[in-house]
Enzyme design. Sequence first.
Site, PDB file in Angstrom:
ATOM      1  CE  LYS A 156      -5.069  -5.282  19.121  1.00  0.00           C
ATOM      2  NZ  LYS A 156      -6.502  -5.605  19.093  1.00  0.00           N
ATOM      3  CD  GLU A 193       1.539 -14.773   7.101  1.00  0.00           C
ATOM      4  OE1 GLU A 193       0.945 -14.770   6.000  1.00  0.00           O
ATOM      5  OE2 GLU A 193       2.503 -15.502   7.342  1.00  0.00           O
ATOM      6  N   GLY A 222      -1.411  -3.294   7.746  1.00  0.00           N
ATOM      7  CA  GLY A 222      -0.045  -3.755   7.454  1.00  0.00           C
ATOM      8  C   GLY A 222       0.826  -2.619   6.936  1.00  0.00           C
ATOM      9  CD  GLU A 273      -9.019  -9.802   2.310  1.00  0.00           C
ATOM     10  OE1 GLU A 273      -8.658  -8.740   2.850  1.00  0.00           O
ATOM     11  OE2 GLU A 273      -8.571 -10.907   2.618  1.00  0.00           O
ATOM     12  CB  CYS A 302      -6.178 -14.014   4.767  1.00  0.00           C
ATOM     13  SG  CYS A 302      -5.453 -15.381   5.673  1.00  0.00           S
TER      14      CYS A 302
HETATM   15  P1  NAP Z   1      -7.304  -5.173  10.987  1.00  0.00           P
HETATM   16  O1  NAP Z   1      -7.993  -3.900  11.222  1.00  0.00           O
HETATM   17  O2  NAP Z   1      -6.058  -5.145  10.184  1.00  0.00           O
HETATM   18  O3  NAP Z   1      -7.042  -5.860  12.418  1.00  0.00           O
HETATM   19  C1  NAP Z   1      -6.093  -6.883  12.689  1.00  0.00           C
HETATM   20  C2  NAP Z   1      -5.508  -6.655  14.075  1.00  0.00           C
HETATM   21  O4  NAP Z   1      -4.779  -5.417  14.099  1.00  0.00           O
HETATM   22  C3  NAP Z   1      -6.569  -6.508  15.151  1.00  0.00           C
HETATM   23  O5  NAP Z   1      -6.080  -7.043  16.365  1.00  0.00           O
HETATM   24  C4  NAP Z   1      -6.721  -5.007  15.236  1.00  0.00           C
HETATM   25  O6  NAP Z   1      -7.293  -4.554  16.438  1.00  0.00           O
HETATM   26  C5  NAP Z   1      -5.291  -4.547  15.102  1.00  0.00           C
HETATM   27  N1  NAP Z   1      -5.115  -3.162  14.658  1.00  0.00           N
HETATM   28  C6  NAP Z   1      -6.032  -2.325  14.111  1.00  0.00           C
HETATM   29  N2  NAP Z   1      -5.462  -1.143  13.821  1.00  0.00           N
HETATM   30  C7  NAP Z   1      -4.164  -1.221  14.185  1.00  0.00           C
HETATM   31  C8  NAP Z   1      -3.046  -0.340  14.126  1.00  0.00           C
HETATM   32  N3  NAP Z   1      -3.156   0.886  13.623  1.00  0.00           N
HETATM   33  N4  NAP Z   1      -1.851  -0.767  14.586  1.00  0.00           N
HETATM   34  C9  NAP Z   1      -1.701  -2.010  15.074  1.00  0.00           C
HETATM   35  N5  NAP Z   1      -2.723  -2.888  15.166  1.00  0.00           N
HETATM   36  C10 NAP Z   1      -3.940  -2.517  14.717  1.00  0.00           C
HETATM   37  O7  NAP Z   1      -8.277  -6.148  10.314  1.00  0.00           O
HETATM   38  P2  NAP Z   1      -9.759  -6.377  10.789  1.00  0.00           P
HETATM   39  O8  NAP Z   1     -10.448  -5.156  11.265  1.00  0.00           O
HETATM   40  O9  NAP Z   1      -9.686  -7.512  11.728  1.00  0.00           O
HETATM   41  O10 NAP Z   1     -10.435  -6.763   9.415  1.00  0.00           O
HETATM   42  C11 NAP Z   1     -10.509  -5.782   8.377  1.00  0.00           C
HETATM   43  C12 NAP Z   1     -10.051  -6.374   7.107  1.00  0.00           C
HETATM   44  O11 NAP Z   1      -8.771  -7.017   7.267  1.00  0.00           O
HETATM   45  C13 NAP Z   1     -10.940  -7.488   6.624  1.00  0.00           C
HETATM   46  O12 NAP Z   1     -12.066  -7.007   5.964  1.00  0.00           O
HETATM   47  C14 NAP Z   1      -9.999  -8.219   5.719  1.00  0.00           C
HETATM   48  O13 NAP Z   1      -9.910  -7.513   4.527  1.00  0.00           O
HETATM   49  C15 NAP Z   1      -8.690  -8.137   6.429  1.00  0.00           C
HETATM   50  N6  NAP Z   1      -8.325  -9.296   7.261  1.00  0.00           N
HETATM   51  C16 NAP Z   1      -7.338 -10.151   6.843  1.00  0.00           C
HETATM   52  C17 NAP Z   1      -6.979 -11.216   7.628  1.00  0.00           C
HETATM   53  C18 NAP Z   1      -5.911 -12.178   7.252  1.00  0.00           C
HETATM   54  O14 NAP Z   1      -5.821 -13.237   7.884  1.00  0.00           O
HETATM   55  N7  NAP Z   1      -5.064 -11.895   6.299  1.00  0.00           N
HETATM   56  C19 NAP Z   1      -7.637 -11.423   8.820  1.00  0.00           C
HETATM   57  C20 NAP Z   1      -8.619 -10.540   9.253  1.00  0.00           C
HETATM   58  C21 NAP Z   1      -8.929  -9.489   8.445  1.00  0.00           C
HETATM   59  P3  NAP Z   1      -8.914  -4.422  16.478  1.00  0.00           P
HETATM   60  O15 NAP Z   1      -9.435  -5.803  16.360  1.00  0.00           O
HETATM   61  O16 NAP Z   1      -9.222  -3.866  17.783  1.00  0.00           O
HETATM   62  O17 NAP Z   1      -9.286  -3.560  15.332  1.00  0.00           O
END
Ligand code: NAP
Length: 490
Positions: free
Chosen positions: A195, A269, A252, A400, A303
């Site tokens: 996804k 990650e 996570g 972050e 990240c």
């Molecule tokens: P996120 O909310 O953790 O989303 C990552 C992925 O997980 C997306 O595909 C998201 O879907 C999905 N997801 C959301 N809630 C979930 C759940 N309860 N169970 C399983 N999957 C779920 O991160 P984000 O919204 O993309 O970004 C928010 C923050 O994450 C950023 O501000 C940053 O701090 C961090 N981030 C870190 C990395 C990294 O590479 N380490 C990358 C991106 C973001 P949706 O897209 O539909 O929400």
Amino acid sequence: MAKRDNTLKLKFDSARKFAPAPESRSAAKIKPKYDLFINGKFEKPLSKKYFDSTNPATGEKLSEVADSSAADVDKAVKAARNAFNSWSKLPAAERGKYIFRIARMVQERARELAIVETLDGGKPIRESRDFDVPTAANHFFYYAGWADKLEYAFPNRTAKPLGVAGQIIPWNFPLLMAAWKIAPALATGNTVVLKPAETTPLTAMLLAEIILEADLPPGVVNIITGAGSTGAAIVNHPDVNKIAFTGSTDVGKIIEKAIAGTDKKATLELGGKAANIIFEDAPLDQAVEGIVNGIFFNQGHVCCAGSRLYVQESVLESVLRKLKDRIETLIVGDPLDKNTDVGAINSKQQYDQIMKYIKIGINEGSDMFQSSCTLPSKGLYIPPTIFSNVAQSSRIAQEEIFGPVLTIQSFRTDDEVIEKANNTPYGLSAGVWTDKGSKIFNLTTKLRAGVVWANTFNKFDPTSPFGGYKESGYGREGGLHGLAPYLNLV
Ligand code: NAP
Ligand code: MG
């Protein structure tokens, strides 16, 4: 298993050939609607729902993608389960050929993939073109090569695939993260339900087209779009054996709780807050260039972004001056223009988050400097921003931000900077800039980070494992280490 001529005509340099800037949207034939890629076919979602994918640089709608319900997830997992038996038993060299073919086709469609990545996510075309797409292709090439060599990777051990891998990826490197996930899973004989993130689903759907054209057996890779609830349905599905997740530390932690007590394996990650450390003996111009790349690459949506700069006190003034001068030269604007250095912020939600932290930094009493560049009149843009006089305990130094915002602190001794660099909940990456090999050795052994770069930053290669310490997650992706999390080693 589908029969196909596996003779491949080699053409390795297609990823490097591009038309002059600005790139044109019309060069990417984005379909008005994308269905789910399940069992080797594009299928309408059982939910009957779709949502828009937009261009954050303009706000325009690019396409509609399907919103998967739990029933859609179930359908995809069933397809992956059905495919697992024959895929895992296929001669490993055959699996390698399929992965190799995907790599080739990513190269062949490189220009289109780069344009779509830039349109959907807001990153500069130069980055999509020179980094995201070729690095994704390289990842498929690299793991194609491992497929029939697992016995050398794990000598004297039986390496059995886990089964169905549920893979959930973020919006910052959409195609590259898909490659990081899919390539090692396939090389090890697992099948996949992937996804992409809600704001950047389009290159994953182009990859689904590639996988279809590459003739992978139906169900080996299923790509389904949706929001967080779709991700949660993958995590909670009882027939998924492995979760590979890249995203926020908050999600996570939710995943860890959800799989506790089950036999699911996970690789997480998560977020980061990397220290980039300049010693007084470093070549300062080169270091400043590396610092700028470390934090403003991909608008800081990285990240492992070098978001905390530590400068040895004796060169602090000089580094600050050089940094400010350099930031003034950065071009912020149209992501499709090949001269652009800093593109659009990926979503309104992320824009608000970054602006919130800029206000927090000001309220905490740090000194802010922003580039005086002119921002485009519409779209989501934030100028390169640096904060000096930052306290180690301040929120902007601990949390972050995931945007083009750098904090700067000074230090006197090695021990002081090691203590400060290690003083956040994260431990994904770090950078050290110095002329002295002994300092590099001392710091790389003491910094608690999965990756430590020396006199460079944000360098990636499929042969190198990547992953975190502490709240940055666990498990490794890339290299030989990226295979083990997809195997039962007995
Ligand atoms: P996120 O909310 O953790 O989303 C990552 C992925 O997980 C997306 O595909 C998201 O879907 C999905 N997801 C959301 N809630 C979930 C759940 N309860 N169970 C399983 N999957 C779920 O991160 P984000 O919204 O993309 O970004 C928010 C923050 O994450 C950023 O501000 C940053 O701090 C961090 N981030 C870190 C990395 C990294 O590479 N380490 C990358 C991106 C973001 P949706 O897209 O539909 O929400
Ligand atoms: Mg988008």
